[in-house]
Design a protein around this motif. Structure first.
Motif, PDB file in Angstrom:
ATOM      1  N   ALA A   4      22.670  -0.213   2.662  1.00  0.00           N
ATOM      2  CA  ALA A   4      22.749   1.212   3.028  1.00  0.00           C
ATOM      3  C   ALA A   4      22.099   2.068   1.947  1.00  0.00           C
ATOM      4  O   ALA A   4      21.356   3.015   2.246  1.00  0.00           O
ATOM      5  CB  ALA A   4      24.212   1.623   3.217  1.00  0.00           C
ATOM      6  N   MET A   5      22.339   1.716   0.689  1.00  0.00           N
ATOM      7  CA  MET A   5      21.735   2.480  -0.405  1.00  0.00           C
ATOM      8  C   MET A   5      20.218   2.371  -0.357  1.00  0.00           C
ATOM      9  O   MET A   5      19.503   3.352  -0.571  1.00  0.00           O
ATOM     10  CB  MET A   5      22.255   1.975  -1.761  1.00  0.00           C
ATOM     11  N   ASN A   6      19.725   1.153  -0.067  1.00  0.00           N
ATOM     12  CA  ASN A   6      18.273   0.980   0.022  1.00  0.00           C
ATOM     13  C   ASN A   6      17.684   1.811   1.155  1.00  0.00           C
ATOM     14  O   ASN A   6      16.644   2.449   0.995  1.00  0.00           O
ATOM     15  CB  ASN A   6      17.935  -0.502   0.234  1.00  0.00           C
ATOM     16  N   GLU A   7      18.385   1.808   2.296  1.00  0.00           N
ATOM     17  CA  GLU A   7      17.896   2.564   3.450  1.00  0.00           C
ATOM     18  C   GLU A   7      17.897   4.063   3.119  1.00  0.00           C
ATOM     19  O   GLU A   7      16.940   4.778   3.393  1.00  0.00           O
ATOM     20  CB  GLU A   7      18.782   2.288   4.671  1.00  0.00           C
ATOM     21  N   LEU A   8      18.984   4.493   2.513  1.00  0.00           N
ATOM     22  CA  LEU A   8      19.104   5.916   2.166  1.00  0.00           C
ATOM     23  C   LEU A   8      18.000   6.329   1.208  1.00  0.00           C
ATOM     24  O   LEU A   8      17.373   7.379   1.355  1.00  0.00           O
ATOM     25  CB  LEU A   8      20.484   6.176   1.545  1.00  0.00           C
ATOM     26  N   LYS A   9      17.762   5.465   0.222  1.00  0.00           N
ATOM     27  CA  LYS A   9      16.714   5.740  -0.769  1.00  0.00           C
ATOM     28  C   LYS A   9      15.375   5.923  -0.074  1.00  0.00           C
ATOM     29  O   LYS A   9      14.630   6.861  -0.362  1.00  0.00           O
ATOM     30  CB  LYS A   9      16.627   4.549  -1.740  1.00  0.00           C
ATOM     31  N   LYS A  10      15.107   5.001   0.857  1.00  0.00           N
ATOM     32  CA  LYS A  10      13.829   5.043   1.571  1.00  0.00           C
ATOM     33  C   LYS A  10      13.693   6.364   2.347  1.00  0.00           C
ATOM     34  O   LYS A  10      12.694   7.063   2.229  1.00  0.00           O
ATOM     35  CB  LYS A  10      13.755   3.852   2.540  1.00  0.00           C
ATOM     36  N   ILE A  11      14.713   6.691   3.110  1.00  0.00           N
ATOM     37  CA  ILE A  11      14.660   7.903   3.938  1.00  0.00           C
ATOM     38  C   ILE A  11      14.560   9.144   3.062  1.00  0.00           C
ATOM     39  O   ILE A  11      13.720  10.022   3.266  1.00  0.00           O
ATOM     40  CB  ILE A  11      15.911   8.016   4.840  1.00  0.00           C
ATOM     41  N   TYR A  12      15.394   9.171   2.054  1.00  0.00           N
ATOM     42  CA  TYR A  12      15.475  10.373   1.220  1.00  0.00           C
ATOM     43  C   TYR A  12      14.189  10.583   0.433  1.00  0.00           C
ATOM     44  O   TYR A  12      13.645  11.683   0.407  1.00  0.00           O
ATOM     45  CB  TYR A  12      16.674  10.253   0.285  1.00  0.00           C
ATOM     46  N   LEU A  13      13.706   9.502  -0.200  1.00  0.00           N
ATOM     47  CA  LEU A  13      12.498   9.661  -1.009  1.00  0.00           C
ATOM     48  C   LEU A  13      11.301   9.988  -0.133  1.00  0.00           C
ATOM     49  O   LEU A  13      10.432  10.757  -0.521  1.00  0.00           O
ATOM     50  CB  LEU A  13      12.244   8.398  -1.844  1.00  0.00           C
ATOM     51  N   ASN A  14      11.256   9.425   1.076  1.00  0.00           N
ATOM     52  CA  ASN A  14      10.174   9.754   2.005  1.00  0.00           C
ATOM     53  C   ASN A  14      10.212  11.222   2.392  1.00  0.00           C
ATOM     54  O   ASN A  14       9.195  11.893   2.419  1.00  0.00           O
ATOM     55  CB  ASN A  14      10.278   8.899   3.279  1.00  0.00           C
TER      56      ASN A  14
END
Lengths: 176, 283
Positions: A161-171
């Motif tokens: 979940a943290m990885n997914e969040l990072k991806k979405i947020y940084l994008n």
């Protein structure tokens, strides 16, 4: 809760006072909708009364509460599937953009709105574990009991979940 | 991350990430992580971003539920208790399951809404019924028609009066013909018509006016005006027509005027014959 189960309904008030804020917080972070969350709080407590015979007393009351809350969330999502209610980050950014905010706090507010939107775009499974551990401050062990799985599985899920969040947020930050 | 020269250690470290975020680690685990981090900038970076994001998540505010949540909850609790009691006594009385079935399917909110809708409908029906009683549609319709008719009459009168002033004889003729459509002619119209009968330069207009006035002869003012008009007319055509009207109305008061007209020196011979005949018919 066992007392409630045996017929002392007044005890329900006590449980309400103790847990309704926590429950509201969970529902709010899951749905991003304050009004809907208030309604859902009501529904959860109503179901507690109605299905109090299903509370075995083995698990904790809190675990049971989250069980019910998740079911209520699923029901309301089914109802709202057509009218998808997404957090409107654009409107939020515009609203705070108009205010006489200092640059720094404006930036922070925007970051926060973006993060909130990113959380909203996570899959329900991932969002759930993050909300439970970050906002509800439940331990991985407690989360595992609520979701009826092992602590290890929860940790893997939090990690993903943290990885997914990072991806979405940084994008989304990059897109700006 | 897996391209790192210590792939297994990195994987282990990353698997500890969730515990590290919530500070839920044993001392041994923490020591192992710190040992690894010291030599692995990639993992340092990874953990730093995660922690930053984790901390940022903490800044997203959690609003408080509104005060109505509490009131609604206690209302619901009360209702629930009452229902329970009722259900218990209901089973003793052998209450059928139908009522409970209904209650289970309709939440208090829905019942409130339904009750509200029913109330609105009821109010609507009552208002409609009351309005119908107050004034039946036919009466209302009749009233409206009456008002409209009155307004049209008024407009005709006004138009007629202004048309009578028109220099064109055709227009004046039209004005006179309008008076046939006016049922209750008021004194203003009669005065205007008598004025036209006596003073209009055009013989045709005068003749038509006479015709229009003869139709309204039931009015005393019209009869008197006609009698007085006899001596004022100079045109033989109008004189003859007037004499005819007098016979038709059996207006005996006109005898004096007729005789006077007979004695007038300028009167046409044909008219004189007609007048004599008229006098004979009236007396």
């Amino acid at each position: 809760m066992l007392k409630v189960k045996s017929g002392d309904l007044n005890r329900m008030g006590l449980l309400f006072e103790r847990y309704h804020r926590e429950l509201f917080g969970f529902l709010y972070h899951m749905s991003s909708h304050a009004d809907a969350s208030e309604d859902m709080v009501q529904t959860v407590f109503y179901r507690m009364l109605k299905y109090r015979h299903t509370f075995t007393g083995e698990g904790e009351f809190r675990t049971w509460m989250y069980h019910l809350a998740r079911n209520v969330l699923i029901d309301s999502e089914k109802q709202n599937r057509r009218s998808a209610q997404q957090y409107d980050v654009q409107a939020y950014a515009e609203r705070i953009g108009g205010g006489p905010l200092a640059d720094e706090s404006l930036h922070k507010e925007q970051e926060m709105a973006l993060l909130q939107e990113a959380l909203g775009r996570l899959s329900a499974d991932h969002r759930e574990v993050l909300v439970m551990s970050r906002y509800q401050e439940l331990t991985y062990n407690e989360i595992a009991r609520i979701l009826d799985t092992t602590e290890g599985a929860i940790k893997v899920r939090v990690h993903r979940a943290m990885n997914e969040l990072k991806k979405i947020y940084l994008n989304s930050e990059y897109e700006r | 991350m897996n391209t790192n020269d210590k792939p297994i250690s990195c994987d282990v470290l990353i698997s500890h990430l969730p515990g590290w975020l919530t500070d839920d680690l044993s001392t041994a685990e923490r020591a192992a992580i710190e040992g690894h981090l010291a030599n692995c900038p990639a993992c340092q970076q990874e953990l730093a971003t995660s922690r930053q994001l984790w901390q940022q998540m903490g800044t997203v505010p959690t609003p408080q539920p509104g005060p109505q949540v509490r009131t609604q909850f206690y209302a619901m609790l009360d209702e629930f208790e009452a229902e329970e009691k009722e259900a218990r006594s209901g089973t003793l009385l052998g209450q059928s399951g139908a009522l409970r079935w209904i209650r289970d399917r309709f939440s208090p909110k829905l019942i409130m809404r339904l009750a509200y809708s029913a109330l609105l409908l009821g109010v609507g029906v009552l208002v409609g019924y009351w309005a119908q009683r107050q004034r039946t549609p036919e009466v209302a319709y009749q009233q409206r028609v009456d008002t409209l008719t009155a307004q049209v009459q008024e407009m005709r009168e006004m138009m007629m009066l202004s048309l009578l002033e028109n220099p064109s004889a055709t227009e004046r003729l039209r004005a006179v013909s309008y008076t046939k459509d006016i049922d209750d002619t008021d004194s203003q119209v009669i005065d205007a018509l008598l004025m036209t009968l006596n003073n209009d330069p055009n013989v045709n207009v005068r003749l038509v006016t006479l015709e229009a006035l003869a139709d309204k002869a039931q009015d005393a003012r019209v009869r008197e005006g006609l009698v007085q008009s006899l001596t004022r007319q100079e045109s033989p055509l109008v004189q003859v027509a007037l004499a005819d009207v007098m016979v038709k109305l059996q207006e005996k008061r006109s005898l004096k005027s007729l005789r006077q007209l007979l004695k007038q020196p300028g009167t046409n011979e044909l008219v004189k014959t007609k007048l004599e005949k008229t006098i004979r018919q009236l007396s």
